[in-house]
Design an enzyme around this catalytic site. Sequence first.
Site, PDB file in Angstrom:
ATOM      1  N   TYR A 132      31.520  46.392  49.359  1.00 45.86           N
ATOM      2  CA  TYR A 132      31.351  46.423  48.049  1.00 45.86           C
ATOM      3  C   TYR A 132      32.368  47.314  47.327  1.00 45.86           C
ATOM      4  O   TYR A 132      33.022  46.827  46.388  1.00 45.86           O
ATOM      5  CB  TYR A 132      29.985  46.661  47.790  1.00 45.86           C
ATOM      6  CG  TYR A 132      29.519  46.719  46.067  1.00 45.86           C
ATOM      7  CD1 TYR A 132      29.588  45.529  45.280  1.00 45.86           C
ATOM      8  CD2 TYR A 132      29.531  47.929  45.472  1.00 45.86           C
ATOM      9  CE1 TYR A 132      29.198  45.462  44.065  1.00 45.86           C
ATOM     10  CE2 TYR A 132      29.232  47.838  44.211  1.00 45.86           C
ATOM     11  CZ  TYR A 132      29.192  46.666  43.419  1.00 45.86           C
ATOM     12  OH  TYR A 132      28.830  46.617  42.163  1.00 45.86           O
ATOM     13  N   ASP A 147      31.080  28.508  39.960  1.00 40.81           N
ATOM     14  CA  ASP A 147      30.950  29.342  40.815  1.00 40.81           C
ATOM     15  C   ASP A 147      32.508  30.067  41.014  1.00 40.81           C
ATOM     16  O   ASP A 147      33.083  29.371  41.127  1.00 40.81           O
ATOM     17  CB  ASP A 147      30.816  28.710  42.293  1.00 40.81           C
ATOM     18  CG  ASP A 147      31.000  29.604  43.435  1.00 40.81           C
ATOM     19  OD1 ASP A 147      31.236  30.862  43.252  1.00 40.81           O
ATOM     20  OD2 ASP A 147      30.402  29.258  44.456  1.00 40.81           O
TER      21      ASP A 147
END
Length: 303
Positions: free
Chosen positions: A196, A104
């Site tokens: 984002y 991850d």
Amino acid sequence: MEINKLLNIVFPPLFVIALLFILPPFLVLKLLFSTQRFVFKENVAGKVVLITGSSSGIGEHLAYEYARRGARLSLVARRTDRLQKVADKARQLGSPDVIVITADVSKIEDCKRFVDMTVNHFGQLDHLVNNAGVAHGTFFKETRNISDLVPIMDINFWGSVYGTHFAVPYLRKSKGKIIVISSAAGWLYPPGATIYSASKAAQIGLYESLRIECPEIGITIVTPGFVESEMTQRFRPAKYLKNEPTDDCAKAIVESTCRGDMYLTEPFWMRPLFLVKVLCPELWDWTCYWLIVHRRRALDKNA
Ligand SMILES: *[C@@H]1O[C@H](CO)[C@@H](O)[C@H](O)[C@H]1NC(C)=O
């Protein structure tokens, strides 16, 4: 008169005049250098390439494109089963050695582990592709719990920074390359992509600065726009527009990296939009408002 006040008046017009003289020879030199880079582009056969987020989308297709060119691969993602399938296909396509690492990118210890495992296995690292990323597609005011936005920054921004930190010593040694899969949103800031866009802008900023600090490492900043992937499945650009196929985008990225380009935008036609954003910000905001925000409001009203 105070020096800054004087410069405020004198510097901008002088700069524009200087630009008229500097720009033509600069562009000629740039063309010469790009021809040279095209002729002497890197051959990645046998090189070691680490790709994060390679279980799907652009990352997956980058693995195939590097495999076709004979690169050795270290594939990193969270989904082991999908990663195994990508690895099998990469071997079939011609990669001499592929390893798979479940990790991850938002965890520092995972990033240290995948860089260490790659170098322990292959003995070197030539290209680091920071590709792993997640999107969200809601307006900021619709955020119910602000904690939901934290992983976007953790994965998109910190998720590339951590791996880069651990890889830099090896990349300096190999005079290697870093490929940053950012986004056109990192320059265009469309509505509905607030956090984002911010994560992608932060990413671009970091690598622009790092490129100057470490000239021995080549850094290519890729800003994809309408490219087919899991991330863009939910966002159709418009009825009449189609997303660029992922394999075309991956091919363009590897070509660009081998030439040593500083920037790549895919599809290429989106590049002039950056100029619109810089030179006519009002026009950009107004168009985005009417195309996205206003249309959404009208749709919500009718719903
Ligand atoms: C928001 O989400 C976080 C973790 O997902 C949770 O710990 C927290 O209680 C939530 N806050 C609110 C106000 O619901």
